[in-house]
Design a protein around this motif. Structure first.
Motif, PDB file in Angstrom:
ATOM      1  N   PHE A 107     -26.552  18.009  -2.191  1.00  0.00           N
ATOM      2  CA  PHE A 107     -25.652  16.887  -2.464  1.00  0.00           C
ATOM      3  C   PHE A 107     -26.035  15.677  -1.614  1.00  0.00           C
ATOM      4  N   LYS A 108     -26.333  15.931  -0.349  1.00  0.00           N
ATOM      5  CA  LYS A 108     -26.736  14.823   0.522  1.00  0.00           C
ATOM      6  C   LYS A 108     -28.036  14.201   0.029  1.00  0.00           C
ATOM      7  N   ARG A 109     -28.980  15.019  -0.368  1.00  0.00           N
ATOM      8  CA  ARG A 109     -30.254  14.500  -0.892  1.00  0.00           C
ATOM      9  C   ARG A 109     -30.031  13.672  -2.154  1.00  0.00           C
ATOM     10  N   GLU A 110     -29.149  14.150  -3.011  1.00  0.00           N
ATOM     11  CA  GLU A 110     -28.884  13.444  -4.261  1.00  0.00           C
ATOM     12  C   GLU A 110     -28.145  12.129  -4.021  1.00  0.00           C
ATOM     13  N   PHE A 111     -27.134  12.154  -3.172  1.00  0.00           N
ATOM     14  CA  PHE A 111     -26.256  11.003  -3.011  1.00  0.00           C
ATOM     15  C   PHE A 111     -26.770   9.941  -2.041  1.00  0.00           C
ATOM     16  N   PHE A 112     -27.621  10.316  -1.090  1.00  0.00           N
ATOM     17  CA  PHE A 112     -28.064   9.373  -0.073  1.00  0.00           C
ATOM     18  C   PHE A 112     -28.642   8.080  -0.656  1.00  0.00           C
ATOM     19  N   PRO A 113     -29.601   8.142  -1.595  1.00  0.00           N
ATOM     20  CA  PRO A 113     -30.141   6.877  -2.115  1.00  0.00           C
ATOM     21  C   PRO A 113     -29.085   6.016  -2.821  1.00  0.00           C
ATOM     22  N   HIS A 114     -28.110   6.652  -3.442  1.00  0.00           N
ATOM     23  CA  HIS A 114     -27.033   5.905  -4.103  1.00  0.00           C
ATOM     24  C   HIS A 114     -26.132   5.238  -3.062  1.00  0.00           C
ATOM     25  N   LEU A 115     -25.874   5.929  -1.969  1.00  0.00           N
ATOM     26  CA  LEU A 115     -25.062   5.346  -0.899  1.00  0.00           C
ATOM     27  C   LEU A 115     -25.749   4.129  -0.297  1.00  0.00           C
ATOM     28  N   VAL A 116     -27.058   4.229  -0.099  1.00  0.00           N
ATOM     29  CA  VAL A 116     -27.814   3.094   0.447  1.00  0.00           C
ATOM     30  C   VAL A 116     -27.754   1.918  -0.529  1.00  0.00           C
ATOM     31  N   ARG A 117     -27.905   2.194  -1.798  1.00  0.00           N
ATOM     32  CA  ARG A 117     -27.834   1.140  -2.822  1.00  0.00           C
ATOM     33  C   ARG A 117     -26.448   0.487  -2.824  1.00  0.00           C
ATOM     34  N   LEU A 118     -25.399   1.304  -2.722  1.00  0.00           N
ATOM     35  CA  LEU A 118     -24.033   0.772  -2.692  1.00  0.00           C
ATOM     36  C   LEU A 118     -23.809  -0.097  -1.464  1.00  0.00           C
ATOM     37  N   LYS A 119     -24.310   0.346  -0.324  1.00  0.00           N
ATOM     38  CA  LYS A 119     -24.183  -0.446   0.914  1.00  0.00           C
ATOM     39  C   LYS A 119     -24.886  -1.790   0.726  1.00  0.00           C
ATOM     40  N   HIS A 120     -26.082  -1.775   0.159  1.00  0.00           N
ATOM     41  CA  HIS A 120     -26.825  -3.016  -0.083  1.00  0.00           C
ATOM     42  C   HIS A 120     -26.006  -3.958  -0.983  1.00  0.00           C
ATOM     43  N   CYS A 121     -25.425  -3.416  -2.032  1.00  0.00           N
ATOM     44  CA  CYS A 121     -24.605  -4.233  -2.941  1.00  0.00           C
ATOM     45  C   CYS A 121     -23.391  -4.804  -2.222  1.00  0.00           C
ATOM     46  N   LYS A 122     -22.785  -4.017  -1.348  1.00  0.00           N
ATOM     47  CA  LYS A 122     -21.607  -4.471  -0.609  1.00  0.00           C
ATOM     48  C   LYS A 122     -21.990  -5.597   0.351  1.00  0.00           C
ATOM     49  N   VAL A 123     -23.104  -5.424   1.060  1.00  0.00           N
ATOM     50  CA  VAL A 123     -23.553  -6.432   2.010  1.00  0.00           C
ATOM     51  C   VAL A 123     -23.930  -7.732   1.298  1.00  0.00           C
ATOM     52  N   CYS A 124     -24.579  -7.603   0.154  1.00  0.00           N
ATOM     53  CA  CYS A 124     -25.010  -8.789  -0.611  1.00  0.00           C
ATOM     54  C   CYS A 124     -23.878  -9.386  -1.442  1.00  0.00           C
ATOM     55  N   ASP A 125     -22.702  -8.786  -1.375  1.00  0.00           N
ATOM     56  CA  ASP A 125     -21.513  -9.250  -2.093  1.00  0.00           C
ATOM     57  C   ASP A 125     -21.711  -9.227  -3.612  1.00  0.00           C
ATOM     58  N   THR A 126     -22.444  -8.254  -4.085  1.00  0.00           N
ATOM     59  CA  THR A 126     -22.704  -8.100  -5.514  1.00  0.00           C
ATOM     60  C   THR A 126     -21.419  -7.852  -6.302  1.00  0.00           C
ATOM     61  N   PHE A 127     -20.472  -7.156  -5.705  1.00  0.00           N
ATOM     62  CA  PHE A 127     -19.252  -6.786  -6.423  1.00  0.00           C
ATOM     63  C   PHE A 127     -18.414  -8.023  -6.776  1.00  0.00           C
ATOM     64  N   ASN A 128     -18.243  -8.938  -5.845  1.00  0.00           N
ATOM     65  CA  ASN A 128     -17.475 -10.152  -6.121  1.00  0.00           C
ATOM     66  C   ASN A 128     -18.199 -11.039  -7.122  1.00  0.00           C
ATOM     67  N   THR A 129     -19.511 -11.092  -7.030  1.00  0.00           N
ATOM     68  CA  THR A 129     -20.309 -11.883  -7.958  1.00  0.00           C
ATOM     69  C   THR A 129     -20.188 -11.322  -9.374  1.00  0.00           C
ATOM     70  N   ALA A 130     -20.291  -9.994  -9.509  1.00  0.00           N
ATOM     71  CA  ALA A 130     -20.192  -9.351 -10.806  1.00  0.00           C
ATOM     72  C   ALA A 130     -18.783  -9.472 -11.384  1.00  0.00           C
ATOM     73  N   HIS A 131     -17.795  -9.375 -10.520  1.00  0.00           N
ATOM     74  CA  HIS A 131     -16.400  -9.426 -10.970  1.00  0.00           C
ATOM     75  C   HIS A 131     -16.032 -10.821 -11.463  1.00  0.00           C
ATOM     76  N   SER A 132     -16.556 -11.858 -10.833  1.00  0.00           N
ATOM     77  CA  SER A 132     -16.205 -13.221 -11.216  1.00  0.00           C
ATOM     78  C   SER A 132     -17.008 -13.741 -12.412  1.00  0.00           C
ATOM     79  N   ALA A 133     -18.078 -13.042 -12.769  1.00  0.00           N
ATOM     80  CA  ALA A 133     -18.922 -13.507 -13.878  1.00  0.00           C
ATOM     81  C   ALA A 133     -18.322 -13.207 -15.223  1.00  0.00           C
TER      82      ALA A 133
END
Length: 88
Positions: free
Chosen positions: A62-88
């Motif tokens: 599970f850790k092997r499977e989820f780790f790359p997704h967690l890193v991707r999610l963190k990157h999106c959070k730091v880059c504020d992708t969620f607010n950008t996507a939500h407002s578009a």
């Protein structure tokens, strides 16, 4: 830094996001909070989740499977992708 299950679903497909959030809330020591007014939505600490997934990752599928997704999610959070996507 907390991330919501709705934000996770914005980046990952629904099945994977459900599995990831269930694993974090049920099988990890990661801090989770229920979102006020929503019985099925949680928020979890993405930094804690990444650190937890790093520990003995080679022994836990599970850790092997989820780790790359967690890193991707963190990157999106730091880059504020969620607010950008939500407002578009």
């Amino acid at each position: 830094m907390f991330i919501s299950s709705k934000e996770v679903e914005m980046i990952l497909d629904q099945e994977l996001s459900v599995r990831l959030c269930e694993w974090i809330s049920s099988y990890s020591p990661v801090s989770c909070k229920e979102v006020f007014g929503s019985e099925n939505e949680i928020r979890f600490n993405i930094d804690e989740a990444i650190e937890f997934a790093k520990i003995k990752m080679h022994r836990d599928s599970f850790k092997r499977e989820f780790f790359p997704h967690l890193v991707r999610l963190k990157h999106c959070k730091v880059c504020d992708t969620f607010n950008t996507a939500h407002s578009a």
